[in-house]
Scaffold this motif. Structure first.
Motif, short mmCIF file in Angstrom:
data_model
loop_
_atom_site.label_atom_id
_atom_site.label_comp_id
_atom_site.label_asym_id
_atom_site.label_seq_id
_atom_site.Cartn_x
_atom_site.Cartn_y
_atom_site.Cartn_z
N ALA A 101 -7.12 3.24 7.29
CA ALA A 101 -5.72 3.66 7.18
C ALA A 101 -5.55 4.49 5.92
N ARG A 102 -4.58 5.41 5.97
CA ARG A 102 -4.28 6.28 4.83
C ARG A 102 -2.77 6.27 4.62
N PHE A 103 -2.35 6.01 3.36
CA PHE A 103 -0.94 5.96 3.02
C PHE A 103 -0.61 7.15 2.12
N GLU A 104 0.26 8.02 2.62
CA GLU A 104 0.64 9.22 1.87
C GLU A 104 1.91 8.95 1.07
N PRO A 105 2.01 9.49 -0.16
CA PRO A 105 3.22 9.26 -0.97
C PRO A 105 4.44 9.89 -0.32
N GLN A 106 5.55 9.16 -0.34
CA GLN A 106 6.81 9.63 0.24
C GLN A 106 7.94 9.68 -0.77
N MET A 107 7.73 9.13 -1.96
CA MET A 107 8.77 9.07 -2.99
C MET A 107 8.84 10.40 -3.74
N SER A 108 10.03 10.83 -4.11
CA SER A 108 10.18 12.05 -4.89
C SER A 108 9.63 11.84 -6.30
N SER A 109 9.20 12.93 -6.92
CA SER A 109 8.64 12.82 -8.26
C SER A 109 9.69 12.34 -9.26
N GLU A 110 10.97 12.71 -9.04
CA GLU A 110 12.04 12.27 -9.94
C GLU A 110 12.22 10.75 -9.88
N GLU A 111 12.25 10.23 -8.66
CA GLU A 111 12.41 8.77 -8.53
C GLU A 111 11.19 8.05 -9.08
N ARG A 112 10.01 8.61 -8.83
CA ARG A 112 8.77 7.99 -9.32
C ARG A 112 8.79 7.85 -10.83
N GLU A 113 9.14 8.91 -11.53
CA GLU A 113 9.14 8.87 -12.99
C GLU A 113 10.23 7.94 -13.51
N SER A 114 11.37 7.89 -12.85
CA SER A 114 12.44 6.99 -13.26
C SER A 114 12.03 5.53 -13.09
N MET B 130 0.82 -1.21 0.00
CA MET B 130 0.00 0.00 0.00
C MET B 130 0.86 1.27 0.00
N GLN B 131 1.97 1.24 0.74
CA GLN B 131 2.86 2.41 0.76
C GLN B 131 3.53 2.60 -0.60
N PHE B 132 3.98 1.49 -1.22
CA PHE B 132 4.59 1.61 -2.54
C PHE B 132 3.56 2.06 -3.57
N GLN B 133 2.30 1.60 -3.40
CA GLN B 133 1.26 2.05 -4.32
C GLN B 133 1.07 3.56 -4.24
N ALA B 134 1.01 4.10 -3.02
CA ALA B 134 0.89 5.55 -2.86
C ALA B 134 2.11 6.26 -3.46
N ASP B 135 3.30 5.70 -3.24
CA ASP B 135 4.52 6.30 -3.76
C ASP B 135 4.51 6.38 -5.28
N ILE B 136 4.10 5.29 -5.92
CA ILE B 136 4.21 5.24 -7.38
C ILE B 136 3.05 5.98 -8.05
N LEU B 137 1.93 6.17 -7.30
CA LEU B 137 0.82 6.97 -7.83
C LEU B 137 1.02 8.45 -7.59
N GLY B 138 1.63 8.80 -6.47
CA GLY B 138 1.79 10.20 -6.10
C GLY B 138 0.53 10.79 -5.49
N ILE B 139 -0.42 9.95 -5.07
CA ILE B 139 -1.63 10.40 -4.39
C ILE B 139 -1.88 9.47 -3.20
N PRO B 140 -2.68 9.91 -2.21
CA PRO B 140 -2.94 9.04 -1.06
C PRO B 140 -3.73 7.79 -1.45
N VAL B 141 -3.44 6.70 -0.75
CA VAL B 141 -4.18 5.45 -0.88
C VAL B 141 -4.93 5.23 0.42
N VAL B 142 -6.24 4.99 0.33
CA VAL B 142 -7.10 4.94 1.51
C VAL B 142 -7.72 3.55 1.64
N ARG B 143 -7.49 2.93 2.79
CA ARG B 143 -8.03 1.59 3.07
C ARG B 143 -9.23 1.73 4.01
N PRO B 144 -10.37 1.11 3.66
CA PRO B 144 -11.57 1.26 4.49
C PRO B 144 -11.55 0.35 5.71
N MET B 145 -12.45 0.62 6.63
CA MET B 145 -12.56 -0.19 7.83
C MET B 145 -12.94 -1.63 7.47
#
Length: 500
Positions: free
Chosen positions: A470-483, A421-436
């Motif tokens: 739970a909410r996963f916020e992107p942490q990867m830089s845009s440069e690394e994401r595009e690479s 889920m964290q890598f998904q948020a990183d590679i999307l560049g937007i938050p990923v939200v998991r429901p209850m």
């Protein structure tokens, strides 16, 4: 009023019965896996009688676990693996062949013949779909052409077709003793035989695949009473009141009722759906135009869908075929033992590539291997493949819909994997939200059944029941994401042109 709703979730690898209370919380679950049958390379089958037997068993498990009886159940809803084709004899109730599963690719020659000079888009205007082995029509045609006596029996009106929802409903409501032969708009739309403008079986499509109309179920809304459970069942006399294909059910369970709302389900495959309201949006980027749901007496609500064939089943492959892990739950810890995939990529085109490529000539590849790569790197590459494929589908959705998604709601078994889920948020560049409630597929089936019998009052009441876990916020830089994304796209091209 009865206290609970029962949802039957007939999936690709297992069948579940889940009991939900009025708050939309699961109170009991029964679940059984069924065999995955691989007669030849590219062939995937299930035993329909095993599925029906398991369905009865899991209903008993769930009722027993909750310590309740049929009198406590207000209605039954059904959700199912879509596109999987079952053909059976209405006189005996026996399938004439195994269910041919949505992942099966044996029918490519039929697809090529039907496509002709017009290519895969020949019937997209009517169906919202490309011509592909994924959908049901070519599977029905294969059974009629390859099972002795099948076509003659079909022409005589003795054979019935259904996706698993129809098979389960027909058996629940009596089978040969008055079983109801019905499907809903979401499942009908995935056959390549239905005009999604009129929501009716199309004679031109039936003729193209040489399928008798008499085989096909009646198309109904997703939320109405179709019939009642037969007197021989544990849930006898309980109304069966909802049907949704599994991905539309997950969307409904996520309360994505309005245009612009979306979800991504992580199961055997991944399926990103964006609600487009009553507007039918055509895709220029490899997405499917599909009904999202229709409530009884209400308008047809459409969606765009990006279908990815292999995500969770890649983890099963690591377990069952390679023996890298002994249990699917082990993959997160193994992948987390290394900081990255070491430059390795797995492109799991086991059955070709679905959205956004639709390449039936593709096959799975592992690229970027060096002596440095360990099983931990391959485990991480398998998880990352899920996230990369979802990113490509999300890009296609943003392009087609014109309203970029600002967050992604997720559900399904793989969403419990925090690393993914964290890598998904990183590679999307937007938050990923998991429901209850992560198992939103069964919840969606419960919702449409409950609405049909007045157990819930309407969509606003259901919206209030959704909550974030739970909410996963992107942490990867845009440069690394595009690479990273560019390297992934390069890896995907290595899977092309493998099948001549």
């Amino acid at each position: 009023m009865s206290t609970y709703i029962c949802a039957i979730d007939q999936g690709t690898t297992s069948t579940r019965a889940m009991i939900f209370d009025h708050d939309g919380r699961p109170v009991a679950t029964g679940q059984m896996e069924h065999r995955q049958i691989f007669p030849e390379a590219g062939w995937v089958e299930h035993d329909p009688m095993e599925i029906w037997s398991n369905t009865r068993e899991v209903i008993g498990q769930a009722l027993g676990q909750a310590n309740i009886t049929r009198h406590d159940i207000a209605a039954v809803g059904i959700t199912n693996q879509r596109e999987t084709a079952i053909v059976w004899d209405r006189r005996t109730g026996q399938p004439i062949y195994n269910a041919i599963v949505w992942q099966d690719t044996r029918t490519q020659d039929i697809i090529d013949q039907v496509a002709g000079e017009d290519g895969p888009s020949r019937f997209r205007a009517q169906t919202g779909l490309p011509l592909a082995t994924y959908f049901s029509a070519s599977k029905i045609a294969w059974i009629l052409d390859n099972v002795e006596g099948a076509r003659e029996a079909a022409e005589a009106g003795h054979l019935l077709f259904g996706t698993p929802d129809t098979w389960v409903l027909w058996n629940l409501t009596g089978g040969v003793d008055g079983g109801v032969h019905v499907t809903d708009v979401t499942n009908a739309s995935r056959t390549l035989l239905c005009d999604i403008g009129t929501m009716s079986w199309d004679d031109t499509l039936l003729e193209a695949f040489s399928i008798p109309r008499s085989m096909l179920p009646e198309i109904r809304s997703s939320s109405e009473v179709y019939g009642h459970v037969h007197s021989s069942g544990l849930l006898r006399e309980v109304p069966v009141a909802g049907i949704l294909g599994d991905q539309q059910a997950a969307t409904f369970g996520q309360a994505a009722f309005d245009a612009g709302e979306s979800k991504n389900t992580y199961g055997t495959g991944n399926f990103l759906i964006v609600n487009t309201g009553t507007t039918r949006v055509s895709s220029d980027n490899g997405l499917l135009t599909t009904p999202a749901y229709q409530l009884e007496g209400g308008p047809l609500v459409y969606a765009l869908e990006g279908s990815i064939a292999v995500t969770g089943s890649l983890i099963q492959w690591l377990r069952d075929n390679l023996g890298i892990i002994s249990d699917a739950a082990e993959v997160e810890a193994l992948a987390e033992s290394v900081p990255d995939s070491g430059g390795a990529h797995i492109v799991p085109a086991f059955s070709g590539l679905f959205a956004p490529y639709w390449r039936s000539d593709a096959r799975g590849v592992i690229v970027g291997l060096t002596r440095f790569i360990t099983k931990a790197h391959l485990a991480r590459a398998a998880l990352e493949a899920t996230a990369f494929q979802s990113r490509e589908v999300l890009d296609a959705v943003n392009e087609d819909f014109g309203h970029p998604l600002t967050e992604l709601k997720v559900d399904g078994g793989m969403t419990q994997n925090d690393l993914l889920m964290q890598f998904q948020a990183d590679i999307l560049g937007i938050p990923v939200v998991r429901p209850m409630v992560a198992e939103t597929t069964a919840l969606g089936a419960a919702y449409v059944a409950g609405l049909a019998v007045g157990y819930w009052g309407g969509l606003d009441e259901l919206r209030e029941k959704w909550s974030e876990q739970a909410r996963f916020e992107p942490q990867m830089s845009s440069e690394e994401r595009e690479s990273r994304l560019a390297t992934w796209k390069k890896a995907v091209t290595k899977s092309f042109d493998w099948v001549d």
